[in-house]
Design an enzyme around this catalytic site. Structure first.
Site, PDB file in Angstrom:
ATOM      1  N   TRP A 394      44.118  34.308  48.935  1.00 37.88           N
ATOM      2  CA  TRP A 394      42.994  35.124  48.336  1.00 37.88           C
ATOM      3  C   TRP A 394      41.972  33.928  47.845  1.00 37.88           C
ATOM      4  O   TRP A 394      40.975  34.318  47.582  1.00 37.88           O
ATOM      5  CB  TRP A 394      43.151  35.673  46.848  1.00 37.88           C
ATOM      6  CG  TRP A 394      43.684  34.814  45.736  1.00 37.88           C
ATOM      7  CD1 TRP A 394      43.979  33.624  45.836  1.00 37.88           C
ATOM      8  CD2 TRP A 394      42.959  35.124  44.435  1.00 37.88           C
ATOM      9  NE1 TRP A 394      43.963  33.117  44.477  1.00 37.88           N
ATOM     10  CE2 TRP A 394      43.308  34.077  43.501  1.00 37.88           C
ATOM     11  CE3 TRP A 394      42.329  36.275  43.850  1.00 37.88           C
ATOM     12  CZ2 TRP A 394      42.938  33.988  42.225  1.00 37.88           C
ATOM     13  CZ3 TRP A 394      42.010  36.355  42.725  1.00 37.88           C
ATOM     14  CH2 TRP A 394      42.224  35.181  41.797  1.00 37.88           C
ATOM     15  N   ASP A 395      42.115  32.850  48.462  1.00 38.65           N
ATOM     16  CA  ASP A 395      40.838  31.783  48.203  1.00 38.65           C
ATOM     17  C   ASP A 395      39.697  32.034  49.021  1.00 38.65           C
ATOM     18  O   ASP A 395      38.668  31.196  48.614  1.00 38.65           O
ATOM     19  CB  ASP A 395      41.696  30.429  48.652  1.00 38.65           C
ATOM     20  CG  ASP A 395      42.768  29.737  47.930  1.00 38.65           C
ATOM     21  OD1 ASP A 395      43.809  30.585  47.812  1.00 38.65           O
ATOM     22  OD2 ASP A 395      42.658  28.838  47.203  1.00 38.65           O
ATOM     23  N   GLU A 533      49.534  33.629  37.969  1.00 37.85           N
ATOM     24  CA  GLU A 533      50.688  33.025  38.696  1.00 37.85           C
ATOM     25  C   GLU A 533      51.760  32.320  37.570  1.00 37.85           C
ATOM     26  O   GLU A 533      53.098  32.275  38.582  1.00 37.85           O
ATOM     27  CB  GLU A 533      50.131  32.089  39.571  1.00 37.85           C
ATOM     28  CG  GLU A 533      49.232  32.334  40.696  1.00 37.85           C
ATOM     29  CD  GLU A 533      48.925  31.371  41.755  1.00 37.85           C
ATOM     30  OE1 GLU A 533      49.499  30.110  41.653  1.00 37.85           O
ATOM     31  OE2 GLU A 533      48.291  31.722  42.604  1.00 37.85           O
ATOM     32  N   LYS A 654      48.452  29.712  34.136  1.00 37.85           N
ATOM     33  CA  LYS A 654      48.012  28.521  34.856  1.00 37.85           C
ATOM     34  C   LYS A 654      46.606  28.382  35.331  1.00 37.85           C
ATOM     35  O   LYS A 654      46.063  27.532  35.366  1.00 37.85           O
ATOM     36  CB  LYS A 654      48.858  28.734  36.293  1.00 37.85           C
ATOM     37  CG  LYS A 654      48.750  27.733  37.260  1.00 37.85           C
ATOM     38  CD  LYS A 654      49.531  28.139  38.448  1.00 37.85           C
ATOM     39  CE  LYS A 654      49.167  27.179  39.813  1.00 37.85           C
ATOM     40  NZ  LYS A 654      49.745  27.754  40.768  1.00 37.85           N
ATOM     41  N   GLN A 655      45.927  29.490  35.375  1.00 32.71           N
ATOM     42  CA  GLN A 655      44.545  29.563  35.712  1.00 32.71           C
ATOM     43  C   GLN A 655      44.178  31.182  35.379  1.00 32.71           C
ATOM     44  O   GLN A 655      44.723  31.909  34.636  1.00 32.71           O
ATOM     45  CB  GLN A 655      44.487  29.700  37.272  1.00 32.71           C
ATOM     46  CG  GLN A 655      45.161  30.850  38.011  1.00 32.71           C
ATOM     47  CD  GLN A 655      45.031  30.685  39.358  1.00 32.71           C
ATOM     48  OE1 GLN A 655      44.091  29.919  40.100  1.00 32.71           O
ATOM     49  NE2 GLN A 655      45.959  31.135  40.176  1.00 32.71           N
TER      50      GLN A 655
END
Length: 874
Positions: A394-395, A533, A654-655
């Site tokens: 998905w970047d 994630e 994580k993010q």
């Protein structure tokens, strides 16, 4: 100064002084040269793959599958293939040892990536065991105008010796995918050499084939030699050949001070290429027809100039200047455009401008205009290494807006890659008991799910089940990109041919995931993972995945609410044809509308959006103790697993997860969708939510600081720019301690540039209006860039006093421009060929109660009450 730190020499140059084998893997990734069709790491040509060097070359979209037994099961992985190594070139003097940078005394060493011209330059002066001193200069490029061509020029100067010089230039087919340490126990031999052959008096050919996908790869090389300016006849070349390697050796007499120049021009074709008879024939013809090195470099540099005219960003901060004027005028140091002058003295601090240029360089050489004619997505790590096996994630979400503003045809190509795999996504949804299209978390050649079944935790040495495929929000990202593309381009034809079908089938999939709970009167979505994630299960719920991930549910509501607008944009004939083909009925559309109004969004009691249902019952971590014990806790999941604990049990990310909502949606869009869902969510709720998650995030992804900096841009400018600068460091300083050498993080690179342009200018596009809400943080004094909007280029210049917009001259009507929340009556018209200057009010300094320290154990639930000035600033 550490040898991993670039030195400031000239604008546009990423320069390293000195040689250190431990630094080579990082430099190789950062100094990759490419053109969208292919790319080659910045490895030393004389070195083969070992602990310090990894000469990887990758062709976009070229994948192969291999199976390995792992933890008692057969695991199949598809990888972006490391193709035959075109680089090998070395030499020896008077029958001595072949040159290797690791085996000589280096008197000087310098490596420079010229970002303006797309040329990698390596200069060194060596002394061999006999005391002979030689200077070597090498120039390397992957041709931006002729994407099948690469070229390497090697110049050698004899300083204190005369004698015989033997130079070898070869192609090596004995390569494997071994560039990522944690993959090295997996099968890695993707190629079998088919043929090594002479292809003319000065050319050779090596043909390989992938073992499973059966793609043929042809690498042809032409070698030419001059001694003190005099060309040698090809009959001076001696053919070197074995079963997996072929090339030439030349033996010449050299006098003191003479210069020997060896030019190697290479062509790479595969059986996937268009308009060829056969890849070997195409490669041989291409090197035969290729111009000399000087001509190739000139045309290559001209192609890069054209890209930079579209893409350059001017950022003025407290660092040294570098880079071009976006309009193609003088450089910021006052020199004429297209020249290079000496820059600031060497410094341990890399200028912001240089890092921004580097990030744009990697984006442009991966997502170049050449991919428009290819069937490829954009790998998360570009074409600079083998991490993530070259897969597409998905970047794209983090670079899509930037591409739309620079190269909308390239942005459209990434959506066509998805559309070609729509039938595979439909079959995946059906197999999962759903409708519509379920796109894979990791995509490669054919659109199936390429996510690994098990993954290795290096901290414990254990292979663990991998549930990442539950990140269904990849489909939301694709639909979001369709919508943003339409807003920026007004390309109704593309929407009718590609975009609408993608959008509607993704909407259908998420609607089919929603189940109605009559007791609560809400729809639920279960069995998914969020962007976080870390969490792939809830200990308080027996089912797989998570219940009601807030990011997923809010974005699904946004997605379903856009469906009528997408349909209304289509011409009537195409709308009726598409809805008939999809079997889309009024009853189904009514259900989608109902879901978009009644999806369940979990909240904490204080107005903070819960990451997922059940999140508020998880345990708190002692973050201070974790940092004291482990230092780097970015991969907290690995640390806890090695200790016999699970990250599923704790409040940690994580993010960005919930906070992704404030990155993906504008303030108006988020307010609209929350109102639609029946929630009052104001500026104070936003500030509390940001504060809550900011201190519970480990930043285990390079994307994380980009998003947090974006979210804080209107809440805490000083902390926003601090995180922005940390995000800038992600790759150039390899902040994750060894991941950049496996491939640059392209999403984070593009995200930092997008943050500058869109985040700090407040740029939004909607309803045909180009809207700005500028708020430059401290340390960034001005910005300049170009954007392409609905058929015309607009030059943007922004400082603390004014916003200046200039439209190129076209036959199109005026653009509508608005500042902040200005309504239609306050919009400004930007006529074709005109300039408008909009004065800016200097914003008051914003105080913030967003917490800056992590909770030590159990934070108060009456957490981070926002200052009223923060609320009014949002």
């Amino acid at each position: 100064m550490p040898l991993t730190t670039p030195v400031t020499r000239r604008p546009w140059e990423l320069a390293y002084e000195g040689y250190d084998p431990a630094s080579e893997p990082l430099r190789e990734a950062l100094c990759t040269v490419g053109n969208g069709y292919l790319a080659s790491r910045g490895a030393a040509p004389e070195c083969s793959a070992d602990g310090a060097h990894y000469p990887g070359t990758y062709v976009a979209g070229l994948f192969n599958r291999l199976t390995t037994e792992v933890a008692g099961r057969d695991v199949e992985n598809e990888n972006l293939v490391n193709v035959p190594n075109w680089l090998p070139l070395t030499f020896r003097v008077e029958g001595g040892d072949l040159f290797c940078v690791d085996g000589v005394e280096l008197l000087e060493y310098q490596q420079v990536l010229d970002l303006r011209r797309g040329v990698l330059v390596r200069r060194l002066r060596l002394r061999d065991g006999a005391g002979r001193e030689t200077t070597v200069e090498q120039r390397r490029l992957a041709h931006m105008a002729q994407p099948h061509l690469l070229a390497l020029r090697t110049s050698l100067v004899a300083h204190n010796w005369s004698g015989r010089l033997q130079v070898r230039a070869e192609i090596d087919g004995d390569v494997a995918n071994t560039g990522v340490a944690r993959y090295r126990d997996l099968a890695s031999r993707h190629l079998e050499t088919v043929e090594c052959a002479k292809a003319g008096p000065d050319a050779v050919l090596l043909r390989s084939r992938t073992t499973q996908s059966r793609v043929e790869i042809a690498v042809a090389a032409r070698t030419t030699v001059t001694v003190d300016g005099q060309p040698l006849d090809p009959d001076h070349l001696t053919l070197l050949e074995d079963t997996q390697r072929i090339g030439h050796e030349v033996d010449v007499a050299v006098e003191v001070g003479e210069i020997v120049v060896v030019d190697k021009v290479v062509a790479i074709y595969t059986s996937r290429d268009r308009a060829i008879s056969e890849p070997g024939l195409a490669a041989v013809r291409a090197v035969g027809a290729a111009a000399d090195f000087d001509t190739l470099e000139a045309s290559h540099a001209a192609a890069w100039r054209g890209l930079w005219q579209r893409a350059a960003v001017q950022v003025d901060d407290e660092g040294p200047a570098g880079g071009p004027d976006p309009a193609g005028g003088p450089n910021r140091d006052g020199t004429p455009g297209g020249t290079v002058t000496e820059g600031a003295p060497n410094t341990d601090v890399v200028p912001t401008q240089l890092v921004v240029d580097l990030h744009l360089f990697h984006l442009l050489q991966t997502a170049s205009p050449h991919i428009v004619d290819l069937d490829v997505g954009i790998p998360a790590r570009g074409l600079s290494g083998e991490a993530y096996r070259g897969h597409i994630f998905w970047d794209e979400l983090f670079l899509f807006s930037l591409l739309c503003r620079r190269m909308p045809d390239v942005a459209a190509a990434t959506l066509r890659y998805r559309h070609r795999r729509l039938d595979v996504a439909r079959r995946a949804a059906t197999a999962d008991g759903a409708r519509g299209a379920m796109f894979p978390w990791q995509s490669g050649s054919d659109g199936r799910e390429e996510n690994q079944v098990v993954h290795l935790n290096p901290a414990s040495g254990r292979w663990l089940p991998d549930e990442s495929h539950r990140q269904r929000h990849i489909g939301i990202a694709i639909a979001h990109n369709v919508w943003r593309y339409q807003e920026m381009t007004d390309d109704v034809e593309f929407l009718a041919e590609v975009g609408a079908e993608l959008f509607l089938e993704i909407a259908r999939y998420f609607a089919s995931l929603a189940t109605f709970d009559p007791d609560r009167g809400h729809f639920d979505i279960t069995g998914v993972m969020g962007p976080d994630e870390f969490h792939d299960a809830d200990p308080g719920w027996p089912g797989p995945g998570l219940r009601n991930n807030a990011y997923t549910n809010v974005m699904v509501a946004w997605l379903l609410a856009r469906v009528p607008e997408v349909l209304d944009l289509l011409p009537a004939l195409q709308r009726h044809s598409l809805t008939a083909a999809l079997g889309l009925t009024a009853g189904e559309l009514a259900r989608w509308d109902d879901i978009s109004r009644r999806l369940y969004i979990p909240f904490h009691g204080d107005g903070v959006i819960s990451q997922f249902e059940g999140y508020d019952a998880l345990a708190e971590l002692d973050w201070n103790d974790l940092r004291a014990t482990h230092g780097d806790i970015s991969r907290l999941d690995r640390i806890l697993e090695a200790e016999g604990r699970s990250v599923n049990d704790v409040k940690a990310s994580k993010q960005a997860d919930v906070l992704m909502l404030f990155y993906v949606l504008s303030r108006r869009e988020l307010a609209d969708v929350m109102d639609r869902l029946g929630h009052h969510f104001d500026a104070e709720d936003l500030a509390r939510t940001v504060g809550y998650y900011l201190v519970r995030t480990s930043h285990g992804s390079t994307l994380s600081r980009v998003v947090h900096s974006w979210v804080l841009a209107r809440l805490d400018r000083s902390r926003s720019v601090e995180l922005f600068r940390q995000a800038l460091d992600s790759d150039i300083a390899d902040v994750q301690g060894g991941t950049t050498q496996e491939g640059v993080h392209l999403g984070a690179m593009a995200g930092t540039v997008d943050l500058l342009e869109r985040g700090y200018s407040g740029l939004e596009v909607g309803g045909g209006v180009l809207r700005f809400a500028p708020d430059l943080p401290d340390g960034i004094d001005s910005l300049g860039f170009r954007l392409y909007h609905r058929g015309r280029w607009v030059e943007v210049r922004l400082d603390r006093d004014e916003l200046q917009l200039t439209s190129e001259a076209t036959r199109l009507g005026p653009l509508r421009v608005a500042l902040g929340d200005a309504g239609p009556d306050d919009e400004v018209e930007l006529a074709s060929g005109a300039t408008v200057v909009i004065p800016l009010l200097v914003p008051a300094e914003v105080a913030s109660d967003v917490p800056s320290e992590a909770p030590s154990e159990a934070p108060s639930e009456a957490h981070s009450e926002a200052h009223s000035e923060v609320a009014s600033a949002v």
